[in-house]
Scaffold this active site. Structure first.
Site, mmCIF file in Angstrom:
data_model
loop_
_atom_site.group_PDB
_atom_site.id
_atom_site.type_symbol
_atom_site.label_atom_id
_atom_site.label_comp_id
_atom_site.label_asym_id
_atom_site.label_seq_id
_atom_site.Cartn_x
_atom_site.Cartn_y
_atom_site.Cartn_z
ATOM 1 N N TYR A 1 -5.119 5.081 -4.592
ATOM 2 C CA TYR A 1 -6.275 5.951 -4.724
ATOM 3 C C TYR A 1 -5.863 7.393 -4.893
ATOM 4 O O TYR A 1 -4.894 7.854 -4.305
ATOM 5 C CB TYR A 1 -7.287 5.772 -3.588
ATOM 6 C CG TYR A 1 -6.773 5.484 -2.205
ATOM 7 C CD1 TYR A 1 -6.825 6.459 -1.217
ATOM 8 C CD2 TYR A 1 -6.290 4.223 -1.875
ATOM 9 C CE1 TYR A 1 -6.396 6.182 0.076
ATOM 10 C CE2 TYR A 1 -5.861 3.935 -0.584
ATOM 11 C CZ TYR A 1 -5.913 4.925 0.385
ATOM 12 O OH TYR A 1 -5.489 4.640 1.662
ATOM 13 N N ASN B 1 -2.355 8.007 -2.967
ATOM 14 C CA ASN B 1 -1.906 7.081 -1.926
ATOM 15 C C ASN B 1 -1.746 5.675 -2.483
ATOM 16 O O ASN B 1 -2.438 5.287 -3.426
ATOM 17 C CB ASN B 1 -2.920 7.029 -0.777
ATOM 18 C CG ASN B 1 -3.095 8.361 -0.098
ATOM 19 O OD1 ASN B 1 -2.186 9.181 -0.078
ATOM 20 N ND2 ASN B 1 -4.268 8.587 0.462
ATOM 21 N N ARG C 1 1.691 -9.706 -25.068
ATOM 22 C CA ARG C 1 2.615 -8.926 -24.244
ATOM 23 C C ARG C 1 2.094 -8.682 -22.837
ATOM 24 O O ARG C 1 2.852 -8.392 -21.932
ATOM 25 C CB ARG C 1 2.888 -7.573 -24.901
ATOM 26 C CG ARG C 1 3.486 -7.661 -26.301
ATOM 27 C CD ARG C 1 3.438 -6.304 -26.968
ATOM 28 N NE ARG C 1 2.044 -5.852 -27.121
ATOM 29 C CZ ARG C 1 1.680 -4.611 -27.423
ATOM 30 N NH1 ARG C 1 2.604 -3.675 -27.584
ATOM 31 N NH2 ARG C 1 0.408 -4.296 -27.549
ATOM 32 N N ARG D 1 -8.905 -1.982 6.617
ATOM 33 C CA ARG D 1 -8.587 -0.559 6.768
ATOM 34 C C ARG D 1 -9.874 0.254 6.670
ATOM 35 O O ARG D 1 -10.635 0.109 5.728
ATOM 36 C CB ARG D 1 -7.598 -0.109 5.695
ATOM 37 C CG ARG D 1 -6.251 -0.849 5.740
ATOM 38 C CD ARG D 1 -5.308 -0.309 4.647
ATOM 39 N NE ARG D 1 -4.084 -1.072 4.544
ATOM 40 C CZ ARG D 1 -2.961 -0.811 5.210
ATOM 41 N NH1 ARG D 1 -2.927 0.214 6.042
ATOM 42 N NH2 ARG D 1 -1.877 -1.555 5.042
ATOM 43 N N LYS E 1 -12.483 10.130 -3.196
ATOM 44 C CA LYS E 1 -11.445 9.156 -3.525
ATOM 45 C C LYS E 1 -11.843 8.358 -4.765
ATOM 46 O O LYS E 1 -13.004 8.007 -4.945
ATOM 47 C CB LYS E 1 -11.236 8.177 -2.362
ATOM 48 C CG LYS E 1 -10.734 8.820 -1.090
ATOM 49 C CD LYS E 1 -10.644 7.815 0.038
ATOM 50 C CE LYS E 1 -10.177 8.474 1.331
ATOM 51 N NZ LYS E 1 -10.190 7.517 2.463
ATOM 52 N N ASP F 1 -8.057 2.114 14.166
ATOM 53 C CA ASP F 1 -9.325 1.664 13.603
ATOM 54 C C ASP F 1 -10.102 0.805 14.597
ATOM 55 O O ASP F 1 -11.337 0.875 14.667
ATOM 56 C CB ASP F 1 -9.095 0.883 12.309
ATOM 57 C CG ASP F 1 -8.696 1.789 11.149
ATOM 58 O OD1 ASP F 1 -8.836 3.026 11.274
ATOM 59 O OD2 ASP F 1 -8.237 1.269 10.115
#
Length: 199
Positions: free
Chosen positions: A130, A47, A21, A57, A70, A167
């Site tokens: 997260y 998030n 499955r 990121r 986190k 960033d």
């Protein structure tokens, strides 16, 4: 869960059950987490980000207290997840560790308050989720240049990093230190001790 070389960072390798499955695994189990880490994860925000291949990121962090711990996993695709020790006074200050997170192994990474976090998408439509111990608060959120030569993070050389303007404009670790923007190892340890003692 096993600790990484940076104090306060862990990687979780769950048992995956597969049959005709599909697959099933427990992504997060508080009892197991608390037994390994020594404290629970107070969930304040969850998030989800989807990224094209090459998206970079981070490095993101929040001032301590309260910081933002986190618990990170990749539910689709693959990313190179990086934890950076940006805590002044830490024995491993300026070092980093990388863990591949993907939808095959289902590894997760936990980083405690005061550590920096970044990741690069290795595939298109890589989706990262997260759990966060605190909600997003712009006035206490900071960043460090993920391409800082002094950090020398070993990002994949076959990918051109795609960064947000924010960033790309982030200071180097040294610049952030000169500006007094980095958390201290002592403050982070004191804050975590308070979390443990208060249950």
């Amino acid at each position: 869960m096993r600790p990484l070389g940076i104090e306060g960072a862990w990687v979780d390798t769950p048992k995956v059950f597969a049959d005709s499955r599909g697959r099933f695994h427990e992504w997060f189990k508080n009892d197991t987490f608390q037994a390994a880490v020594g404290q629970g994860l107070g969930l304040r925000q969850a998030n989800c980000s989807r990224s094209v291949r090459g998206t970079l990121r981070g490095i993101h962090y929040a001032s301590v207290p309260p910081g933002q711990a986190k618990y990170v996993t990749c539910v689709s695709g693959a990313v190179l997840d990086v934890v950076v020790d940006i805590r002044t006074g830490s024995p491993t200050f300026g070092t980093w560790e990388a863990v591949r997170l993907d939808d095959a192994t289902h590894h997760s990474v936990y980083l405690s308050e005061g550590l920096g976090h970044a990741f690069m998408a290795l595939e298109d439509n890589s989706t990262v989720v997260y759990l966060c111990s605190e909600g997003y608060a712009p006035q206490r959120e900071y960043g460090i240049d993920p391409l800082d030569p002094a950090l020398a993070i070993d990002w994949p050389t076959d990918l051109a990093p795609h960064l947000s303007d924010k960033d790309a404009a982030a200071p180097t670790l040294e610049e952030a230190g000169r500006q007094g923007l980095l958390p201290s190892f002592e403050d982070c340890a004191r804050f975590r001790t308070g979390l443990v003692s208060s249950g």
